[in-house]
Design a protein around this motif. Sequence first.
Motif, PDB file in Angstrom:
ATOM      1  N   LYS A  45       0.833  -1.199   0.000  1.00  0.00           N
ATOM      2  CA  LYS A  45       0.000   0.000   0.000  1.00  0.00           C
ATOM      3  C   LYS A  45       0.872   1.255   0.000  1.00  0.00           C
ATOM      4  N   GLU A  49       0.931   4.211  -2.799  1.00  0.00           N
ATOM      5  CA  GLU A  49       0.695   5.620  -2.454  1.00  0.00           C
ATOM      6  C   GLU A  49       1.823   6.528  -2.939  1.00  0.00           C
ATOM      7  N   THR A 110     -11.757   2.077 -15.055  1.00  0.00           N
ATOM      8  CA  THR A 110     -12.215   1.293 -13.908  1.00  0.00           C
ATOM      9  C   THR A 110     -11.063   0.691 -13.125  1.00  0.00           C
ATOM     10  N   TYR A 111     -10.117   0.061 -13.813  1.00  0.00           N
ATOM     11  CA  TYR A 111      -9.137  -0.785 -13.134  1.00  0.00           C
ATOM     12  C   TYR A 111      -7.789  -0.127 -12.862  1.00  0.00           C
ATOM     13  N   ARG A 114      -7.352   1.721  -9.519  1.00  0.00           N
ATOM     14  CA  ARG A 114      -7.378   0.809  -8.365  1.00  0.00           C
ATOM     15  C   ARG A 114      -6.051   0.085  -8.199  1.00  0.00           C
ATOM     16  N   ASP A 117      -3.511   3.120  -6.904  1.00  0.00           N
ATOM     17  CA  ASP A 117      -3.618   3.657  -5.538  1.00  0.00           C
ATOM     18  C   ASP A 117      -3.621   2.586  -4.455  1.00  0.00           C
ATOM     19  N   THR A 119      -5.868   0.174  -4.044  1.00  0.00           N
ATOM     20  CA  THR A 119      -7.174  -0.430  -3.760  1.00  0.00           C
ATOM     21  C   THR A 119      -7.094  -1.934  -3.992  1.00  0.00           C
ATOM     22  N   TYR A 120      -6.449  -2.309  -5.109  1.00  0.00           N
ATOM     23  CA  TYR A 120      -6.056  -3.706  -5.315  1.00  0.00           C
ATOM     24  C   TYR A 120      -4.640  -3.847  -4.753  1.00  0.00           C
ATOM     25  N   GLY A 166      -6.137  -8.235  -6.291  1.00  0.00           N
ATOM     26  CA  GLY A 166      -7.494  -7.721  -6.467  1.00  0.00           C
ATOM     27  C   GLY A 166      -8.009  -7.881  -7.880  1.00  0.00           C
ATOM     28  N   GLU A 190     -12.125  -9.856 -11.442  1.00  0.00           N
ATOM     29  CA  GLU A 190     -11.894  -9.257 -10.128  1.00  0.00           C
ATOM     30  C   GLU A 190     -11.975 -10.300  -9.021  1.00  0.00           C
TER      31      GLU A 190
END
Length: 382
Positions: A45, A49, A110-111, A114, A117, A119-120, A166, A190
């Motif tokens: 993560k 970021e 969409t992907y 994610r 950042d 998210t996945y 993810g 997904e």
Amino acid sequence: MLLDDDTRMIAEAARRIAAEHIAPNAAALDRHVPGARETFLANLKRLAENGFMAVNIPAAYGGTEAGATAFALTVEAVGAACASTGVTVSVTNMVGEVIASVGSEAQKETYLPRLADGTYPAGAFCLTESGAGSDPAAMVTRARMDGNEWVLNGAKLYITSAAYAGLFVVWAVTDPEAPKGRGISAFLVEKGTPGLVIGREEEKLGQRGSATNEVLFEDCRLPADALLGPLNGGFRIAAGELAGGRIGIAALSLGIARAAADAAIAFVKERRQFGQPISAMQGPQWMIADMETELEAARLLILQAAALKDAGEPFGKAASMAKLYASEAAQRATYTALQLHGGAGYIADHPVERYARDARITTIYEGTSEIQRLIIARATLA
């Protein structure tokens, strides 16, 4: 090779995060110490970021848009700290690149954010099967249309990051009557999709902190727009993305080897035998000299392949050369580092035994050394 200021800054940031947050967890992650996997996921993560999970993805979709050279330097830096984290960064970036390259606008919107950042936590490629490793065109996983949905059935093997990915890019046969390799398509699946089943996590020799699982598809239903790229164009997509992935694995190999070399250099300066540091002896000096020369040659091959990719030039042969040389050099470097440590290198108190185990797979995944030689030879003789 001289680097521009932005690329140098990205590489320095990757090295800083790797040293401060990733390296301290590497040994615990390798040994499956409780809590290490959670720290690993937190580090993924953190990397996202800071822009390291989408290094070569357009900024419009949340990416860093820094290019293949910055990607290679990022993977090298992270891989030197922890190979298990490095391979996750490499594969996740390549999942983003394949979507950016052939995905629809809706799929990109969409992907890609994610992945970028965090998210996945990671992305995964589902290509290899028990009977389709070096010969991916031999896959038997099937996707058929049922109304306005695709139905996936089959099994994929040795899938990196499957336990926490993810998003999965999945290859399947969509036209079984087509000539071999021409009836394969790619799909986006997904995590949590009914029918997507994550099998047991494999116990491995090295890179033990990176999850490797079987992935099963049991009447896994996907919307029609889950198709990635053109129908029956999946083999070409796989071949193109494997070339880019080889730059990542070459860089990972170099990172592991660099960490082993640095550990060996520090050790021979401190270790004394016959009344002097063993760094003063010609035998260890020549071993260090050969190792340094090989690693510098590997770095230049990697940067050349990345520069060709950044320039939009054909880079497949260069990527295979970089992957072949860097992964084989990593075998020699890690074993040389272990040898220079003597008996201490065989003990888990020193990280070189982990580096040797982590390096071993680099000559196998993303195309074995033997496959790289075939690619290089065919490109040369064409």
